[in-house]
Design a protein around this motif. Structure first.
Motif, PDB file in Angstrom:
ATOM      1  N   THR A   1       0.839  -1.194   0.000  1.00 51.29           N
ATOM      2  CA  THR A   1       0.000   0.000   0.000  1.00 51.29           C
ATOM      3  C   THR A   1       0.872   1.242   0.000  1.00 51.29           C
ATOM      4  O   THR A   1       1.727   1.408   0.874  1.00 51.29           O
ATOM      5  CB  THR A   1      -0.923   0.014   1.228  1.00 51.29           C
ATOM      6  OG1 THR A   1      -1.681  -1.188   1.271  1.00 51.29           O
ATOM      7  CG2 THR A   1      -1.856   1.210   1.181  1.00 51.29           C
ATOM      8  N   MET A  42      -8.187   0.603   4.754  1.00 54.65           N
ATOM      9  CA  MET A  42      -7.450  -0.638   4.535  1.00 54.65           C
ATOM     10  C   MET A  42      -8.388  -1.803   4.199  1.00 54.65           C
ATOM     11  O   MET A  42      -8.077  -2.643   3.353  1.00 54.65           O
ATOM     12  CB  MET A  42      -6.591  -0.968   5.749  1.00 54.65           C
ATOM     13  CG  MET A  42      -5.464   0.023   5.990  1.00 54.65           C
ATOM     14  SD  MET A  42      -4.302   0.215   4.601  1.00 54.65           S
ATOM     15  CE  MET A  42      -3.495  -1.390   4.602  1.00 54.65           C
ATOM     16  N   VAL A  93       2.886  -0.838   4.541  1.00 54.26           N
ATOM     17  CA  VAL A  93       2.461   0.495   4.116  1.00 54.26           C
ATOM     18  C   VAL A  93       3.676   1.385   3.955  1.00 54.26           C
ATOM     19  O   VAL A  93       4.514   1.484   4.857  1.00 54.26           O
ATOM     20  CB  VAL A  93       1.491   1.120   5.141  1.00 54.26           C
ATOM     21  CG1 VAL A  93       1.271   2.607   4.836  1.00 54.26           C
ATOM     22  CG2 VAL A  93       0.170   0.376   5.147  1.00 54.26           C
ATOM     23  N   ALA A  99      -9.453  -1.140   0.663  1.00 51.64           N
ATOM     24  CA  ALA A  99      -8.340  -1.370  -0.257  1.00 51.64           C
ATOM     25  C   ALA A  99      -8.156  -2.855  -0.531  1.00 51.64           C
ATOM     26  O   ALA A  99      -7.991  -3.277  -1.683  1.00 51.64           O
ATOM     27  CB  ALA A  99      -7.061  -0.769   0.312  1.00 51.64           C
ATOM     28  N   GLN A 100      -8.200  -3.648   0.525  1.00 45.67           N
ATOM     29  CA  GLN A 100      -8.020  -5.093   0.359  1.00 45.67           C
ATOM     30  C   GLN A 100      -9.142  -5.686  -0.491  1.00 45.67           C
ATOM     31  O   GLN A 100      -8.903  -6.538  -1.360  1.00 45.67           O
ATOM     32  CB  GLN A 100      -7.975  -5.773   1.728  1.00 45.67           C
ATOM     33  CG  GLN A 100      -7.534  -7.225   1.687  1.00 45.67           C
ATOM     34  CD  GLN A 100      -7.140  -7.745   3.053  1.00 45.67           C
ATOM     35  OE1 GLN A 100      -7.649  -7.285   4.076  1.00 45.67           O
ATOM     36  NE2 GLN A 100      -6.224  -8.693   3.098  1.00 45.67           N
TER      37      GLN A 100
END
Length: 280
Positions: free
Chosen positions: A3, A189, A22, A192-193
């Motif tokens: 990320t 998050m 990250v 995003a996943q």
């Protein structure tokens, strides 16, 4: 999941760095005043997903610096989104309740027409348009009244003022949902996943519950901190600022729950933990 995060010291960017794998870019690594450099950074890092947690957030100063706010809040996100579209990776972008004019009392739906009142809101709205125009997989998350134990925010300001004052006047006719930065980071998050795995995105709202006024938020802050401060509610008209604030910042977060299973955070619970962290 690799990320890449734009933003390094901001409230949400700081919380995002608590997650694994990250990489957060500071100004030296990617200057938001240089949209082309932001796009180049994405292509150089080859991430699985990109999150833009950086913005020009000085609401009042933006009235005097519209060109700078436009570059940071609109041109740079547009370049980021285009780079992600070129690489076929998802792009997640933080926006704001300030894209609405604050009329009425009903929570704003993601599909309600926007009508920002000032430069900050207009440039954030332009950023949303630029992200959509890039044509790639994206998610725009509008949020409100962000607070945490770091950075500049309302909770820290109230605690600082309470060190020398036992009575404060606080605006009581602006209503919104205080939102912990940690909750925003966790939400980003999770989304995003899911998007890396193929889920589609869109525009969403994420804000704390229940909604309150700034004066009520101040009282809850002092209660959580164990400090005795008398808070007198005043109308916005008695606290003039260069930029006009929306009176109604209530956000309807139902679409995020429907599509991602994410519910609004209980900000009072987070407030207790955050005030303890600040005071410690």
């Amino acid at each position: 999941m690799k990320t890449l995060v734009f933003g390094n010291t901001g409230q949400v960017a700081t919380e995002l760095q608590h997650h694994v794998d990250v990489t957060a870019l500071d100004r030296a690594a990617a200057d938001l005043c240089d949209p082309a450099a932001c796009a180049a950074a994405i292509k150089a890092h080859e991430p699985d997903v990109v999150i833009n947690a950086a913005a020009y957030t000085a609401v009042d100063r933006a009235e005097d610096e519209p060109e700078l706010a436009q570059i940071i809040n609109a041109d740079a996100p547009g370049a980021m989104a285009q780079a992600c579209a070129d690489l076929d990776i998802p792009f997640l972008h933080l926006s704001t309740d300030y894209v609405f004019d604050g009329s009425g009392t009903a929570p704003w739906s993601v599909n309600d027409p926007i009508a920002p009142l000032g430069v900050y809101g207009r440039t954030k709205a332009a950023g949303e348009d630029a992200v959509r125009a890039a044509g790639g997989a994206h998610a725009i998350i509008r949020t409100s009244w962000v607070f945490s134990a770091h950075g500049a925010n309302f909770v820290k300001t109230m605690l600082r003022l309470s060190e020398t004052r036992d009575a404060l006047n606080v605006v009581d006719d602006q209503i919104g949902g205080p939102t912990p930065a940690s909750g925003i980071a966790d939400t980003l998050m999770i989304m995003a996943q899911a998007m890396v795995a193929g889920q589609s995105g869109g525009t969403y709202h994420y804000a704390g519950a229940p909604t309150v006024s700034w004066a009520c938020f101040a009282r809850e802050t002092f209660s959580a901190a164990g400090r005795t401060v008398t808070v007198t509610g005043i109308p916005t008209s008695e606290y003039p600022t260069p930029a006009t604030r929306p009176l109604n910042s209530r956000l309807d977060c139902s679409l995020l729950e429907t599509e991602f299973g994410i519910t609004p955070p209980d900000w009072k619970s987070d407030l207790a933990k955050i005030t303890s962290e600040i005071l410690a």
